[in-house]
Motif scaffolding. Structure first.
Motif: not given
Length: 329
Positions: A270-275, A277-278, A304-310, A312-325
């Motif tokens: 829901d988050y990645v669909l509406l808000v 992808s990070k 096991n999501l890919p991420y950037t930053g360290d 407090r600044h870390r952001k995780y990548e939400l990929q729709f296809d991966y979440l469906q899997k």
């Protein structure tokens, strides 16, 4: 042979997610529900065409692609409901599931239903434009020019197609699903000479699948809904409330008592669909309603999501296809 299956359009999935996260008294809710109903009707109409198309596939020479979205330029695309590709020609089918009395003229489609008149773009022209764009695309990639045609398929059995003697294309190109087979035979008899060999068809198939670019509409922007209006929490599929909570190592709905194994993943979808992808630790806690920073961090790492930053600044990548899997879809 079907090379691309038809799937539920992402706009339907987005609208369902949006309605799930809006209060029942939201002023735009009725408009969204009406849009969702139209989208489902259109998709079911396209599915009904698939039955007739797939019945033709005993002959291996046909390659079928459902729901292709291909580039015209870097930021413009055209969409094809169904493409039938053979060595001699290609055919485009533009499906319409419109109820009412339908009158086509060169500029528009007029639908009369319950005394009300609605105007739509002319789907005959839509399909002819798709022929032009696809021919140009194939030529751009050095694929030999194929003869081609298109048909508008009216899937709704209760609609009435009004004749227009001043617009002969209606009689030639607007058909019912059951007529697909006979139209295909007519085209096959007209274009008998093969133009593409097996390698050409394989090259064309790879190209179309590579260039297919799924749409990702912004439903929040479309209906002018802000993120602040979305209801937070995890959805219970049994009682339809946003009430699921973490109990030990399980996700439990305290309202109906059901265990929701996929509540977290569904909420992230829901988050990645509406808000976005990070997502950060703080955003996860706020959207999912998890009070603990440590628990949120543990959950994000476990996915096991890919991420950037360290830190407090870390952001995780939400990929729709991966979440469906992760859901087994």
């Amino acid at each position: 042979m079907i090379k691309k299956l038809r799937t539920i359009p992402i706009i339907i999935v987005m609208l369902e997610a949006l309605l799930r996260r809006l209060p029942q008294n939201h002023p735009k809710r009725g408009e969204m529900e009406e849009e969702l109903s139209r989208r489902w009707a259109g998709f079911r109409g396209e599915q009904s065409l698939d039955y007739y198309v797939e019945s033709l596939l005993g002959r291996e020479r046909y390659i079928v692609f459902h729901d292709l979205r291909l580039p015209i330029s870097n930021d413009k695309f055209f969409q094809i409901d169904t493409l039938i590709l053979g060595p001699n020609y290609f055919i485009i089918l533009e499906g319409k599931n419109i109820l009412g009395e339908l009158f086509f003229d060169p500029n528009q489609l007029k639908r009369t239903l319950d005394g009300k008149v609605d105007i739509f773009p002319n789907p005959i022209l839509q399909a002819e434009n798709q022929q032009f764009f696809l021919t140009s695309l194939l030529e751009k990639h050095s694929i030999p020019r194929l003869p081609n045609t298109s048909f508008v398929v009216i899937a709704n059995q209760n609609s009435i197609i009004k004749p227009n003697p001043d617009y002969p294309a209606v009689a030639q190109k607007v058909i019912r699903p059951a007529a697909i087979r006979s139209k295909l035979e007519l085209v096959s008899n007209k274009y008998r000479n093969p133009i593409l060999d097996k390698k050409d068809i394989q090259k064309t198939t790879r190209l179309l699948l590579k260039l297919h670019t799924p749409a990702w509409p912004n439903v929040m922007q479309r209906f002018q809904v802000s993120e602040d209006e979305l209801l937070r929490g995890m959805h219970c599929q049994k009682c339809n409330r946003l009430s699921v909570e973490r109990k030990g190592h399980s996700w439990i709905c305290p309202v109906c008592g059901s265990e929701e194994k996929h509540a977290l993943i569904n909420t992230l979808i829901d988050y990645v669909l509406l808000v976005d992808s990070k997502i950060s630790n703080g955003r996860l806690r706020e959207f999912v309603r998890i009070p603990s920073v440590h628990m949120a961090s543990k959950i994000l790492k476990s996915l096991n999501l890919p991420y950037t930053g360290d830190r407090r600044h870390r952001k995780y990548e939400l990929q729709f296809d991966y979440l469906q899997k992760l859901l087994g879809i």
